[in-house]
Design an enzyme around this catalytic site. Structure first.
Site, short mmCIF file in Angstrom:
data_model
loop_
_atom_site.label_atom_id
_atom_site.label_comp_id
_atom_site.label_asym_id
_atom_site.label_seq_id
_atom_site.Cartn_x
_atom_site.Cartn_y
_atom_site.Cartn_z
N LYS A 122 0.88 -1.24 0.07
CA LYS A 122 -0.19 -0.01 -0.03
C LYS A 122 0.75 1.22 0.02
CE LYS A 122 -4.18 -2.13 1.92
NZ LYS A 122 -3.49 -3.71 1.91
N VAL A 162 -1.95 -10.46 4.43
CA VAL A 162 -1.47 -11.64 4.95
C VAL A 162 -2.72 -12.41 5.24
CG1 VAL A 162 -0.22 -12.28 6.80
CG2 VAL A 162 0.59 -10.67 5.80
N SER A 166 -4.85 -10.28 11.76
CA SER A 166 -6.05 -9.81 12.57
C SER A 166 -6.81 -8.82 11.70
CB SER A 166 -5.68 -9.21 13.64
OG SER A 166 -4.82 -7.97 13.36
#
Length: 270
Positions: A122, A162, A166
């Protein structure tokens, strides 16, 4: 740093297997830090010490580098959720930019052998605050490296999404499917690059070992994945059908709902 996060915790697992003299874990989240500490102790690795605090806090950073003889720094602490950061830009600048600047400063001062920044795809032509903050963090590393005659090897590693980290897409879809849907998707054509947590952490460790100062590593993420196809596949693997207009009813179908791109979100990463 960020030792309790998805990448940070996996780095701890993999590094502990290499039998370092000591592993220093640093995180702002008490539950996350406690969880990885207990896991490592349970695996029989007890050469570790935990520091609870923020990477923007000079007093605790000073203590860590004063109390520990640190050779290698893996800097994985960062805020990363794009929409959350769009709404709280200063938090990202404070943590991702100023935090990196401080940790790197203490690393160079202590003449550690290496410093590796965990970055993101990003940061490439960023369209959001998160990407911009990580790009600035990279630039700080490149700048400090070229400015100093430091003995520290400074490198950066960029990778994409990934799997299973989370707040990432697969755990989110899984939870939505288990509730019977709908599965929410921001755009039907959105694509992302993916890799697993162990792969990502392994490549970060390898990059640190290979780096010459100022290196920026781009991990080969394979081909981008269309998120709509991922949602469809996950629904099918759960033994359900995808709800389409011709099949509006039925307990065995789950709807894919398009919600529109969120602020700062790209259709595809580069």
């Amino acid at each position: 740093t960020g030792a309790g996060g998805s990448i940070g915790a996996e780095l701890c697992r993999q590094i502990s297997k290499c039998k370092p003299a000591r592993l220093v874990l640093f995180d702002a989240s008490e539950p996350a830090l406690f969880a990885i500490e207990q896991e490592l102790l349970g695996e029989g690795f007890d050469d570790l010490v935990c520091y609870l605090g923020s990477i923007t806090d000079d007093s605790i950073l000073e203590r860590v580098f004063h109390e520990q003889k640190i050779h290698t720094v893996f800097h994985a602490a960062a805020y990363k959720h794009v929409p959350m950061i769009e709404a709280n830009p200063w938090a990202a600048i404070h943590n991702n930019v100023i935090g990196t600047q401080k940790v790197l400063g203490y690393t160079l001062q202590a003449e550690c052998e290496s410093f590796t920044l965990v970055s993101t795809d990003k940061a490439v032509r960023p369209t959001n605050v998160m990407g911009a903050s990580k790009r600035i963090a990279e630039m700080i590393c490149q700048q400090r490296q070229s400015d100093s005659n430091a003995k520290t090897i400074v490198s950066m590693v960029r990778f994409g999404n990934v799997l299973g980290s989370s707040g990432s897409v697969i755990p989110t879809f899984k939870a939505q499917i288990s509730k019977g849907g709908p599965v929410t998707l921001t755009h039907p054509d959105i694509t992302r690059y993916f890799m697993t947590i162990p792969e990502a952490a392994q490549l970060v460790v390898q990059a640190a070992g290979m780096a010459k100062s100022g290196d920026l590593f781009l991990l080969d993420m394979g081909d981008p994945v269309r998120i709509f196809d991922l949602a469809t596949k996950m629904i099918q693997l759960a033994g359900k059908g995808v709800k389409v207009d011709e099949n509006p009813e039925g307990d065995d179908t789950i709807e894919i709902k398009i919600t529109g791109l969120r602020p700062g979100e790209k259709l595809f990463e580069e």
